[in-house]
Enzyme design. Structure first.
Site, PDB file in Angstrom:
ATOM      1  N   VAL A   9       0.874  -1.178   0.000  1.00 44.15           N
ATOM      2  CA  VAL A   9       0.000   0.000   0.000  1.00 44.15           C
ATOM      3  C   VAL A   9       0.906   1.221   0.000  1.00 44.15           C
ATOM      4  O   VAL A   9       1.999   1.198   0.554  1.00 44.15           O
ATOM      5  CB  VAL A   9      -0.970   0.064   1.210  1.00 44.15           C
ATOM      6  CG1 VAL A   9      -1.959  -1.088   1.171  1.00 44.15           C
ATOM      7  CG2 VAL A   9      -0.226   0.081   2.526  1.00 44.15           C
ATOM      8  N   SER A  10       0.437   2.281  -0.633  1.00 45.97           N
ATOM      9  CA  SER A  10       1.301   3.455  -0.736  1.00 45.97           C
ATOM     10  C   SER A  10       0.801   4.650   0.063  1.00 45.97           C
ATOM     11  O   SER A  10       1.598   5.436   0.550  1.00 45.97           O
ATOM     12  CB  SER A  10       1.473   3.860  -2.199  1.00 45.97           C
ATOM     13  OG  SER A  10       0.221   4.095  -2.785  1.00 45.97           O
ATOM     14  N   SER A  11      -0.481   4.796   0.225  1.00 44.39           N
ATOM     15  CA  SER A  11      -0.996   6.019   0.839  1.00 44.39           C
ATOM     16  C   SER A  11      -1.272   5.859   2.329  1.00 44.39           C
ATOM     17  O   SER A  11      -1.475   4.758   2.834  1.00 44.39           O
ATOM     18  CB  SER A  11      -2.276   6.471   0.134  1.00 44.39           C
ATOM     19  OG  SER A  11      -3.344   5.618   0.480  1.00 44.39           O
ATOM     20  N   GLN A  35      -4.649   4.273   2.862  1.00 48.69           N
ATOM     21  CA  GLN A  35      -4.635   2.814   2.739  1.00 48.69           C
ATOM     22  C   GLN A  35      -4.049   2.183   4.003  1.00 48.69           C
ATOM     23  O   GLN A  35      -4.529   1.160   4.472  1.00 48.69           O
ATOM     24  CB  GLN A  35      -3.821   2.387   1.520  1.00 48.69           C
ATOM     25  CG  GLN A  35      -4.495   2.693   0.209  1.00 48.69           C
ATOM     26  CD  GLN A  35      -3.561   2.426  -0.972  1.00 48.69           C
ATOM     27  OE1 GLN A  35      -2.368   2.721  -0.925  1.00 48.69           O
ATOM     28  NE2 GLN A  35      -4.116   1.872  -2.027  1.00 48.69           N
ATOM     29  N   TYR A  84       5.069   2.507   0.373  1.00 51.89           N
ATOM     30  CA  TYR A  84       5.961   2.598  -0.783  1.00 51.89           C
ATOM     31  C   TYR A  84       5.149   2.737  -2.057  1.00 51.89           C
ATOM     32  O   TYR A  84       4.193   2.001  -2.282  1.00 51.89           O
ATOM     33  CB  TYR A  84       6.855   1.355  -0.894  1.00 51.89           C
ATOM     34  CG  TYR A  84       7.945   1.332   0.129  1.00 51.89           C
ATOM     35  CD1 TYR A  84       9.192   1.870  -0.153  1.00 51.89           C
ATOM     36  CD2 TYR A  84       7.728   0.782   1.381  1.00 51.89           C
ATOM     37  CE1 TYR A  84      10.201   1.862   0.796  1.00 51.89           C
ATOM     38  CE2 TYR A  84       8.742   0.769   2.340  1.00 51.89           C
ATOM     39  CZ  TYR A  84       9.963   1.307   2.040  1.00 51.89           C
ATOM     40  OH  TYR A  84      10.963   1.304   2.983  1.00 51.89           O
TER      41      TYR A  84
END
Length: 148
Positions: A10-12, A15, A50
């Site tokens: 997950v990036s945000s 999330q 990331y």
């Protein structure tokens, strides 16, 4: 028994707060049971926070190392856009894994057994690649309209 690794990303912040990485991992553990593959706990890799727009991610690096060392036969990933946001990177990673004899299995994508399945996965990758700049563009337009 075939050995596998799990890769989730997950990036945000949103999330992360919604614990979507935990739900990805849980679903992939269940998929591993269904496929009758063994996933050692140390081979569950989660790249939290990331971007999928880069290949430099610790978990992904570990998966690639395991593949190069011949320790795994399968990588389980929730969907193609979790592997990478960029379609070209998806292709590069899958081809690299394939060269090492590693099958990439997506939970939310066709198995890739037919030409139609492969085409659908390609479309999903291209849409994910297209969606990121559009998602970034929308808030700018809304802010401009609100402040205008």
């Amino acid at each position: 028994m075939r050995m596998a690794a799990i890769y989730a990303r997950v990036s945000s912040e949103q999330q992360r707060e919604a614990h979507t990485i935990a739900s990805q991992t849980a679903a992939l553990i269940e998929l591993a049971r269904t496929l009758d593959v063994e996933v050692p706990k140390a081979w569950i890799f989660e790249d939290e926070g990331y971007s999928g727009a880069t290949l430099e991610r610790p978990g992904l690096e570990h998966v690639r190392d395991l593949a190069a060392e011949g320790q795994i036969q399968t990588v389980l990933v929730y969907s193609p856009d979790r592997l990478s946001r960029k379609y070209a990177y998806q292709v590069l990673i899958v081809e690299e894994l394939t060269r090492h004899g590693v099958e990439t299995r997506f939970l939310n994508a066709p198995s890739g057994a037919t030409a139609e399945d492969q085409l659908l996965v390609q479309f999903q990758g291209m849409i994910a690649d297209y969606a990121e700049p559009v998602i970034m563009w929308i808030p700018r337009v809304v802010v401009r309209q609100i402040t205008a």
